[in-house]
Enzyme design. Structure first.
Site, PDB file in Angstrom:
ATOM      1  N   GLY A 207     -54.308  -1.862 -49.152  1.00 55.92           N
ATOM      2  CA  GLY A 207     -53.169  -1.269 -48.234  1.00 55.92           C
ATOM      3  C   GLY A 207     -52.258  -1.926 -48.370  1.00 55.92           C
ATOM      4  N   GLU A 229     -53.759  -5.531 -52.593  1.00 54.61           N
ATOM      5  CA  GLU A 229     -53.180  -4.299 -53.718  1.00 54.61           C
ATOM      6  C   GLU A 229     -52.687  -3.386 -52.755  1.00 54.61           C
ATOM      7  OE1 GLU A 229     -55.089  -3.985 -56.390  1.00 54.61           O
ATOM      8  OE2 GLU A 229     -55.929  -6.162 -57.216  1.00 54.61           O
ATOM      9  N   CYS A 264     -53.993   5.524 -54.181  1.00 54.24           N
ATOM     10  CA  CYS A 264     -52.501   4.814 -54.365  1.00 54.24           C
ATOM     11  C   CYS A 264     -51.856   4.672 -56.091  1.00 54.24           C
ATOM     12  CB  CYS A 264     -53.227   3.051 -54.534  1.00 54.24           C
ATOM     13  SG  CYS A 264     -54.501   2.880 -55.345  1.00 54.24           S
TER      14      CYS A 264
END
Ligand code: NAD
Length: 495
Positions: A207, A229, A264
């Site tokens: 997140g 992460e 991401c």
């Protein structure tokens, strides 16, 4: 807790609220199961990996539907980036597990002669996995695969921002997995906070950096190790000596073809030269129109923005006075459908909002420089990104890029694909994260590498024991200095 439909609201009302007491009982129960040794054996790990693989195959349509519900994710993207990736992770783990679990023999030193040594991977115990909404199946179950392969008991907390997927995961993991060892807890901040108060043997969080700091602070209280992460602003450097059509298509696939930029490792911004920028903009416009048509808001091949908060956040980035005149393509919005069209901005100032925070959406600013080498300073002046990309045929530039850019991962002449290579670690550096996973790296992330030295009763060197004489000191120095004869004499007590 976030809700998106009436159906979800009633499901949430039925869901048991997990407070600190319930969380504590859950951890206690799983700790008991772990202590029984059930999860340690090869057979249990294989059975659970096979069950997960079966779940993914048998319930594919429900997974596709849940992601359509949560974020209007195109089925092809779900199959490619969530289903296929998970299937492959299970396949790799099942194929390699025996090998990963086998202790690794290592050399010993003369100081311990005679001896042998090995590194024994052992499970950590009870682990917590907290995942994000944008690839909710992949980001939840890929770490679970690593945790199971390594022989742990697991609590998974999926993201409340993808409620259909979160509740489907409760159902599917309940049906297919060994629930004495693997549990799903749904919920938002309150439930996650209750979970974070407990002592875990590892916390794996995916997140944003703000919540990562909360997770790390909670973990610090119990000295619990973490994998974080996170994200960041992943740049794309575009040279002029390239196959522009291929480069443009690959940039679009990594940006809008990955959840409409809500990924991401999606390209966050482009850097190119002032001279080349107009050509690049033209190519982007042409390919975007080929892919998504003249009215991309109607395209079925673009995910929607996940919720109204994120829609408002992205709108704010576009409405910033510093960039509102810089849109060269797109910029269309439909708030009722939470849709934003692919949007390209040229020559945005570096102090604009869009350049100071992670975009995580369908907006792509282009920065221009006089010479491409200047782009490296631009990238290195910001926090370390999760990924960085370059399109060039210039060998020296490629080498400079790899040598000077610090990011979680780099790709030359493509975007995002490093994620699919299980022999590469996936994770960030600095602000983009701590630790990594995928393939064997997932197994390692959830294992302790136990050092084991084996000795017998021969070769008991008196040098170790008092009284500490001058002769022993001389021998010790020979030992430290590596004088073989002196060392052998010392070890066998021939002093
Ligand atoms: P999110 O809102 O789903 O939050 C992630 C998790 O944090 C959820 O499970 C949520 O319940 C929990 N959470 C939220 N607030 C909390 C709090 N106050 N205390 C404890 N837990 C809390 O996801 P997000 O953060 O919006 O995800 C987007 C970010 O994640 C982006 O920065 C993106 O780059 C990054 N990301 C990274 C990866 C990766 O693999 N590195 C993958 C996806 C997303």
């Amino acid at each position: 807790m976030s809700t998106s439909t009436d159906k979800t609201t009633s499901e949430e009302e039925k869901r048991a609220f997990v407070d600190a007491e319930a969380a504590s009982l859950l951890v206690k129960e799983l700790r008991g199961t772990f202590a029984s040794g059930k999860t340690r054996g090869y057979q249990w790990r294989v059975s659970q990996l096979k069950a997960l693989a079966k779940l993914i195959v048998e319930r594919e349509q429900e997974i596709v539907d849940a992601l359509r519900n949560d974020i209007a994710k195109p089925p092809l993207e779900t199959v490619a980036y969530e289903i296929a990736m998970l299937k492959n992770s299970c396949k790799v783990a099942l194929k390699e597990l025996k090998h990963w679990m086998t202790p690794e023999k290592v050399k010993t030193s003369i100081t311990t002669f005679p001896s042998s040594a090995e590194i024994v991977p052992e499970p950590l115990g009870v682990v917590l996995i907290i995942s994000a909404w944008n690839y909710p199946f992949l980001l939840s179950l890929d770490p679970v695969i690593g945790a199971i392969a390594a022989g742990n008991t697991v609590v998974l907390k999926p993201s409340e921002i993808a409620p259909a997927t979160s509740s489907l995961m409760v159902k599917l993991l309940g049906d297919y997995m060994d629930n004495s060892c693997i549990r799903v807890v749904e919920g938002a901040v309150d439930e996650t906070s209750a979970l974070l108060q407990q002592k875990w043997d590892k916390i794996f969080y995916t997140g944003n950096g703000r919540v990562a700091r909360i997770v790390m602070a909670a973990a610090a209280k119990h000295l619990t190790p973490v994998v974080l992460e996170l994200g960041g602003k992943s740049p794309v450097v575009v040279d002029s000596n390239i196959n522009l059509k291929v480069a443009t298509r690959r940039i679009i696939a990594g940006k809008w073809g990955c959840n409409n930029g809500q990924a991401c490792i999606s390209p966050d911004y482009i850097i190119t030269t002032k001279d080349y920028a107009p050509k690049l903009v033209d190519a982007l416009k042409a390919e975007l129109e080929t892919f998504y048509g003249k009215n991309p808001l109607e395209s079925k091949d673009l995910s929607r923005i996940v919720n109204s908060n994120h829609f408002a956040r992205l709108t704010k980035l576009l409405d910033d006075d510093k960039v509102s005149g810089k849109i060269v393509y797109g910029g269309k919005k439909d708030e009722s459908k939470l849709k934003i069209s692919p949007t390209v901005l040229l020559d945005v100032p570096r102090d604009s909002l869009i350049m100071t925070e992670e975009i995580f959406g369908p907006l792509l600013p282009i920065l221009t420089v006089d010479k491409l080498e200047e782009s490296f300073d631009v990238i290195n002046s910001g926090p370390k990104p999760l990924a960085a990309y370059i399109f060039t045929t210039n060998k020296k530039l490629k080498e400079q890029f790899v040598g000077t850019i610090s990011a979680g991962g780099l790709v030359v002449n493509d975007t995002t694909l490093h994620l699919a290579v299980h022999t590469l670690p996936f994770g960030g550096v600095g602000e983009s994260g701590v630790g990594s996973y995928h393939g064997k790296f997932s197994f390692d992330a959830f294992s302790h590498k136990k050092a084991v030295l084996y000795r017998s009763f021969i070769g008991d060197a008196p040098i170790r024991y008092p009284p500490y004489t001058n002769t022993k000191m001389r021998l010790l120095k020979a030992l430290i200095g590596g004088g073989i004869l002196g060392i052998i004499r010392a070890l066998f007590g021939w002093s």
